[in-house]
Design a protein around this motif. Sequence first.
Motif, PDB file in Angstrom:
ATOM      1  N   ASN A 153      -0.844   3.981   2.501  1.00 16.12           N
ATOM      2  CA  ASN A 153      -1.300   5.363   2.299  1.00 16.12           C
ATOM      3  C   ASN A 153      -2.771   5.392   1.915  1.00 16.12           C
ATOM      4  N   GLY A 154      -3.185   4.437   1.076  1.00 17.70           N
ATOM      5  CA  GLY A 154      -4.580   4.381   0.647  1.00 17.70           C
ATOM      6  C   GLY A 154      -5.518   4.122   1.812  1.00 17.70           C
ATOM      7  N   ALA A 155      -5.047   3.348   2.786  1.00 20.13           N
ATOM      8  CA  ALA A 155      -5.884   3.062   3.960  1.00 20.13           C
ATOM      9  C   ALA A 155      -6.207   4.339   4.729  1.00 20.13           C
ATOM     10  N   ARG A 156      -5.384   5.369   4.544  1.00 20.42           N
ATOM     11  CA  ARG A 156      -5.616   6.659   5.229  1.00 20.42           C
ATOM     12  C   ARG A 156      -6.403   7.627   4.353  1.00 20.42           C
ATOM     13  N   ASN A 157      -6.827   7.163   3.171  1.00 20.52           N
ATOM     14  CA  ASN A 157      -7.493   8.054   2.219  1.00 20.52           C
ATOM     15  C   ASN A 157      -8.951   7.623   2.031  1.00 20.52           C
ATOM     16  N   PRO A 158      -9.916   8.416   2.540  1.00 17.57           N
ATOM     17  CA  PRO A 158     -11.320   7.996   2.461  1.00 17.57           C
ATOM     18  C   PRO A 158     -11.831   7.865   1.033  1.00 17.57           C
ATOM     19  N   ASN A 159     -11.165   8.471   0.049  1.00 15.79           N
ATOM     20  CA  ASN A 159     -11.619   8.379  -1.345  1.00 15.79           C
ATOM     21  C   ASN A 159     -11.008   7.214  -2.110  1.00 15.79           C
ATOM     22  N   ALA A 160     -10.116   6.449  -1.459  1.00  8.94           N
ATOM     23  CA  ALA A 160      -9.400   5.398  -2.187  1.00  8.94           C
ATOM     24  C   ALA A 160     -10.273   4.166  -2.404  1.00  8.94           C
ATOM     25  N   PHE A 161      -9.859   3.332  -3.356  1.00  6.65           N
ATOM     26  CA  PHE A 161     -10.588   2.125  -3.749  1.00  6.65           C
ATOM     27  C   PHE A 161     -10.203   0.952  -2.847  1.00  6.65           C
ATOM     28  N   ARG A 162      -8.918   0.657  -2.779  1.00  3.65           N
ATOM     29  CA  ARG A 162      -8.440  -0.425  -1.914  1.00  3.65           C
ATOM     30  C   ARG A 162      -7.878   0.209  -0.648  1.00  3.65           C
ATOM     31  N   ARG A 163      -8.561   0.012   0.462  1.00  2.83           N
ATOM     32  CA  ARG A 163      -8.177   0.714   1.680  1.00  2.83           C
ATOM     33  C   ARG A 163      -7.656  -0.241   2.738  1.00  2.83           C
ATOM     34  N   GLN A 164      -7.276  -1.439   2.316  1.00  2.00           N
ATOM     35  CA  GLN A 164      -6.786  -2.406   3.287  1.00  2.00           C
ATOM     36  C   GLN A 164      -5.273  -2.523   3.176  1.00  2.00           C
ATOM     37  N   GLU A 165      -4.599  -2.404   4.316  1.00  3.99           N
ATOM     38  CA  GLU A 165      -3.149  -2.565   4.301  1.00  3.99           C
ATOM     39  C   GLU A 165      -2.798  -4.013   3.959  1.00  3.99           C
ATOM     40  N   LEU A 166      -1.710  -4.190   3.221  1.00  8.16           N
ATOM     41  CA  LEU A 166      -1.242  -5.537   2.887  1.00  8.16           C
ATOM     42  C   LEU A 166       0.246  -5.614   3.215  1.00  8.16           C
ATOM     43  N   SER A 167       0.641  -6.732   3.779  1.00 10.09           N
ATOM     44  CA  SER A 167       2.064  -6.880   4.128  1.00 10.09           C
ATOM     45  C   SER A 167       2.882  -7.165   2.865  1.00 10.09           C
ATOM     46  N   GLU A 168       4.174  -6.877   2.960  1.00 10.67           N
ATOM     47  CA  GLU A 168       5.063  -7.161   1.820  1.00 10.67           C
ATOM     48  C   GLU A 168       5.040  -8.651   1.498  1.00 10.67           C
ATOM     49  N   GLU A 169       4.941  -9.462   2.532  1.00  9.56           N
ATOM     50  CA  GLU A 169       4.903 -10.911   2.327  1.00  9.56           C
ATOM     51  C   GLU A 169       3.649 -11.320   1.547  1.00  9.56           C
ATOM     52  N   ALA A 170       2.492 -10.764   1.946  1.00 14.24           N
ATOM     53  CA  ALA A 170       1.230 -11.104   1.261  1.00 14.24           C
ATOM     54  C   ALA A 170       1.282 -10.662  -0.198  1.00 14.24           C
ATOM     55  N   ILE A 171       1.922  -9.539  -0.448  1.00 13.53           N
ATOM     56  CA  ILE A 171       2.030  -9.026  -1.825  1.00 13.53           C
ATOM     57  C   ILE A 171       2.928  -9.943  -2.659  1.00 13.53           C
ATOM     58  N   LEU A 172       4.062 -10.344  -2.076  1.00 12.90           N
ATOM     59  CA  LEU A 172       4.986 -11.234  -2.803  1.00 12.90           C
ATOM     60  C   LEU A 172       4.370 -12.600  -3.061  1.00 12.90           C
ATOM     61  N   GLN A 173       3.501 -13.050  -2.125  1.00 12.79           N
ATOM     62  CA  GLN A 173       2.954 -14.399  -2.248  1.00 12.79           C
ATOM     63  C   GLN A 173       1.618 -14.443  -2.988  1.00 12.79           C
ATOM     64  N   SER A 174       1.087 -13.283  -3.382  1.00 17.20           N
ATOM     65  CA  SER A 174      -0.149 -13.292  -4.168  1.00 17.20           C
ATOM     66  C   SER A 174       0.174 -13.873  -5.545  1.00 17.20           C
ATOM     67  N   PRO A 175      -0.856 -14.351  -6.280  1.00 14.97           N
ATOM     68  CA  PRO A 175      -0.578 -15.039  -7.547  1.00 14.97           C
ATOM     69  C   PRO A 175       0.261 -14.201  -8.520  1.00 14.97           C
ATOM     70  N   MET A 176       1.227 -14.861  -9.155  1.00 10.33           N
ATOM     71  CA  MET A 176       2.031 -14.202 -10.172  1.00 10.33           C
ATOM     72  C   MET A 176       1.129 -13.919 -11.381  1.00 10.33           C
ATOM     73  N   VAL A 177       1.127 -12.677 -11.851  1.00 11.46           N
ATOM     74  CA  VAL A 177       0.286 -12.301 -13.000  1.00 11.46           C
ATOM     75  C   VAL A 177       1.147 -12.225 -14.256  1.00 11.46           C
ATOM     76  N   ASN A 178       2.158 -11.377 -14.222  1.00 10.10           N
ATOM     77  CA  ASN A 178       3.158 -11.291 -15.293  1.00 10.10           C
ATOM     78  C   ASN A 178       4.506 -11.175 -14.584  1.00 10.10           C
ATOM     79  N   ASP A 179       5.279 -12.234 -14.583  1.00  8.55           N
ATOM     80  CA  ASP A 179       6.555 -12.249 -13.853  1.00  8.55           C
ATOM     81  C   ASP A 179       7.369 -11.004 -14.187  1.00  8.55           C
ATOM     82  N   PRO A 180       7.929 -10.285 -13.232  1.00 14.63           N
ATOM     83  CA  PRO A 180       7.997 -10.571 -11.791  1.00 14.63           C
ATOM     84  C   PRO A 180       6.876  -9.915 -10.986  1.00 14.63           C
TER      85      PRO A 180
END
Lengths: 381, 142
Positions: free
Chosen positions: A166-193
Amino acid sequence: MDDVAIIGVGLHPFGRFPGTSAIEMGAKAARSALADAGITWKDVQFAFAGSYEVDNPDAVVNYLGLTGLPFTDVYNGCATAASALSQAANTIRLGEYDIGMAMGMDKHLPGAFAADPVQYGVPSWYGETGLFLTPKFFAMKIQRYMYDFDITPPTLARVAAKNYRNGARNPNAFRRQELSEEAILQSPMVNDPLTQYMFCSPNEGAAAVVLCRAEIAHRFTAAPIYLKASVVRTRRLGAFEVHSPWVPPERADSPTVDASRAAYEIAGLGPEDVDVVQLQDTDAGAEVIHMAENGFCKDGEQEALLSAGGTEIGGSLPINTDGGLISNGEPIGASGLRQIHELVLQLRRASGDRQVPGTPRVGYSQLYGAPGTAGVAIVST
Amino acid sequence: MKPQRCVAQGLFEWPSDEPTVSGSRCDSCSFVTFPAQDACPRCGAVATTPIQLARTGTLWTWTRQRFQPKNPPYIGTEPASEFQPYGVGFIELPEGRIEARIAGDIDQELRIGMPMELTVVPFATDADGTEVLTYAFRPIES
């Protein structure tokens, strides 16, 4: 009977803007809201402004005009913008003024918030030992919720992926790059889960809303949006809350539940009447929990609702259509008014690529944050 | 042995083979708070009595703190590359749920409902070399 209308909304994009002060961003958002309402700053009879980083956001008058208007600064944690909005609406209800502005602005350093725990009513050792942190609270809340209601990590990733989309469709948003569910799950664990890309970031931005007495709204617009309810609540004894090292055996609902119930009652509406929703997604887990806390589903139903795409822009219950906090970041003072900005655009059917289908009539927004404060607003055509 | 100090006076009883954490009980309504405070958050009375909380309970929820908290308020001064992640949880005691660091290996298995007991751990070092101690809970070996 409708008593308060929203006739203008404005935004300074959310992100990081070296060299631009929070006050300058606030002025830009205010000018944009004035232009949207078709009025000038001289027409604004009073204002409320919220900020965490700026002690006196009313200094925005240096850029907008020193008109001498009554101007009050508010700070109320993550519900700061909800407080500015509620106070502005109530000022109109008191009958003293017809037209006012609620605005919010902030400019945070990158990274999780750091503050003095003593200022939050907890002892110094809580911060000294590395416990005074909001992300790990949200992690522990969703960890327990997943255990109680069989929510799985892929559901958390679905929430985040949807908000980036949704943010990728919003010109005022900060992070406008789509990310796959896989990329999100595999990004570094910050505070489990919760992984890195399941969290929002404190950042910079501003938003403003022009309100007026509902009876005169048609002087400014053919399609006013009415503020049906704007409610702030704080934690009750027994609620599981951020920055609290102790929870007694007795249990209480969160302040979001209390604010939500009060807002529905004041508005004379229920969750079944709502067409578009903005929820506090400090992290993907918070959006999952807040779906139930605001009455949009029962605890545990999120798993099926999300896998069916129910909260997408084209779904039965579109949530965080502008990308939410995950995609926009969180300048605390402005965050709740960014939600109102998006709801107003959606109800005007002016949201472009991210417009929800059909004729949305009722919008709902919710804020939650330290130290256990929630705000809920309901708007309608 | 390095000199040691407790992070805050009155937070827990130490040294002891069986350390306990200090709380308070309201003289009017018996409501228990942690940490100890002189006013009751339930009834508003301003008379409370110190108590020691139970030293065993079960894990109610948990996470792992994998990034270094900002200093201040955190007093760890190690370079970011030497930061040791730690577990954090709420432990359900008979008197209520208490937030604590979780002692032990960062990769140890943590399960909601597992039995836990109180311990005292060093977590930071002062500029003069004194180790700073805090209370923590660790899984009870089965």
